[in-house]
Design a protein around this motif. Sequence first.
Motif, mmCIF file in Angstrom:
data_model
loop_
_atom_site.group_PDB
_atom_site.id
_atom_site.type_symbol
_atom_site.label_atom_id
_atom_site.label_comp_id
_atom_site.label_asym_id
_atom_site.label_seq_id
_atom_site.Cartn_x
_atom_site.Cartn_y
_atom_site.Cartn_z
ATOM 1 N N MET A 1 33.434 55.778 46.300
ATOM 2 C CA MET A 1 34.746 55.778 45.698
ATOM 3 C C MET A 1 35.431 54.436 45.902
ATOM 4 O O MET A 1 36.143 53.982 45.040
ATOM 5 C CB MET A 1 35.578 56.905 46.321
ATOM 6 N N SER A 2 35.198 53.833 47.037
ATOM 7 C CA SER A 2 35.834 52.560 47.294
ATOM 8 C C SER A 2 35.303 51.491 46.346
ATOM 9 O O SER A 2 36.025 50.578 45.973
ATOM 10 C CB SER A 2 35.641 52.203 48.765
ATOM 11 N N GLY A 3 34.060 51.601 45.907
ATOM 12 C CA GLY A 3 33.507 50.663 44.927
ATOM 13 C C GLY A 3 34.198 50.813 43.579
ATOM 14 O O GLY A 3 34.429 49.840 42.863
ATOM 15 N N THR A 4 34.542 52.031 43.220
ATOM 16 C CA THR A 4 35.240 52.294 41.970
ATOM 17 C C THR A 4 36.646 51.702 42.015
ATOM 18 O O THR A 4 37.118 51.125 41.032
ATOM 19 C CB THR A 4 35.312 53.808 41.702
ATOM 20 N N MET A 5 37.314 51.837 43.173
ATOM 21 C CA MET A 5 38.673 51.286 43.323
ATOM 22 C C MET A 5 38.644 49.763 43.263
ATOM 23 O O MET A 5 39.510 49.148 42.650
ATOM 24 C CB MET A 5 39.297 51.744 44.647
ATOM 25 N N ARG A 6 37.641 49.153 43.890
ATOM 26 C CA ARG A 6 37.521 47.693 43.849
ATOM 27 C C ARG A 6 37.307 47.225 42.408
ATOM 28 O O ARG A 6 37.875 46.223 41.986
ATOM 29 C CB ARG A 6 36.357 47.236 44.721
ATOM 30 N N LYS A 7 36.484 47.961 41.698
ATOM 31 C CA LYS A 7 36.194 47.611 40.313
ATOM 32 C C LYS A 7 37.467 47.722 39.459
ATOM 33 O O LYS A 7 37.764 46.853 38.639
ATOM 34 C CB LYS A 7 35.105 48.534 39.759
ATOM 35 N N LYS A 8 38.257 48.777 39.686
ATOM 36 C CA LYS A 8 39.509 48.952 38.945
ATOM 37 C C LYS A 8 40.497 47.839 39.282
ATOM 38 O O LYS A 8 41.180 47.299 38.407
ATOM 39 C CB LYS A 8 40.127 50.317 39.252
ATOM 40 N N HIS A 9 40.590 47.481 40.564
ATOM 41 C CA HIS A 9 41.497 46.393 40.970
ATOM 42 C C HIS A 9 41.052 45.063 40.373
ATOM 43 O O HIS A 9 41.889 44.263 39.932
ATOM 44 C CB HIS A 9 41.570 46.301 42.486
ATOM 45 N N LEU A 10 39.733 44.844 40.363
ATOM 46 C CA LEU A 10 39.204 43.619 39.778
ATOM 47 C C LEU A 10 39.525 43.567 38.285
ATOM 48 O O LEU A 10 39.995 42.537 37.775
ATOM 49 C CB LEU A 10 37.695 43.527 40.004
ATOM 50 N N LEU A 11 39.298 44.667 37.588
ATOM 51 C CA LEU A 11 39.601 44.711 36.154
ATOM 52 C C LEU A 11 41.099 44.542 35.892
ATOM 53 O O LEU A 11 41.505 43.844 34.957
ATOM 54 C CB LEU A 11 39.091 46.010 35.544
#
Length: 153
Positions: A1-11
Motif C-alpha cells: 500500500m505504501s508503494g501505491t501512496m508513493r506513486k500517487k504522490h509522485l504523480l
Amino acid sequence: MSGTMRKKHLLAGLAAAGVLGVGIAAPTVAFAADGGTPTPSASASGSDERQRQRADRHAEFAAALAEELGVSTDKVAAALEKVREEQKPADRPERGDRGDSADRQAALKERLAQAVEDGKLTREQADAITAAAEAGVFPGPGGRGGHGGPAGE
C-alpha cells in the motif's frame, strides 16, 4: 500500500509541476509573441490619454466650482487658467521647449568627461554611455519613453 501512496504522490507532484510550468510558460510565450516592447506611437497615445483625462478632471472641477459659486463654468475655467499662468515659475521651460538634443548631449559629454577625470568612470564606459545616449537607448529627454520623453510629455 505504501508503494501505491508513493506513486500517487509522485504523480500528484508531477501534475503540479506541469501545471506550474504551463502557468509560467504561457505568459512568457504570450509576452514574446506580443513583441515585448511598446512602440513609440503606443506610448504617445498613452500620453494623449493621460492629457485628455487631466483635461476632463479640470473641466469637472471647474464645473463643480462654478455651480458652488453660482457663476458660469467658462468664467471659472478662465479664472483658473489665469491663476495657473500667474503661478507658473518664469524660469521653468515649457514641455517640449527644453533645448535641443545636441545641447543635452553636449552637456552629457561634459559630465561624462568630468566623471572620467575624477576617476569615477573609465574612458570606455563614458564612450559607451555616449553611444547609448546618441542611439536613444536611455529614457527621458533625448531618449525614448520615460519621464520627459515622448511618453512622458
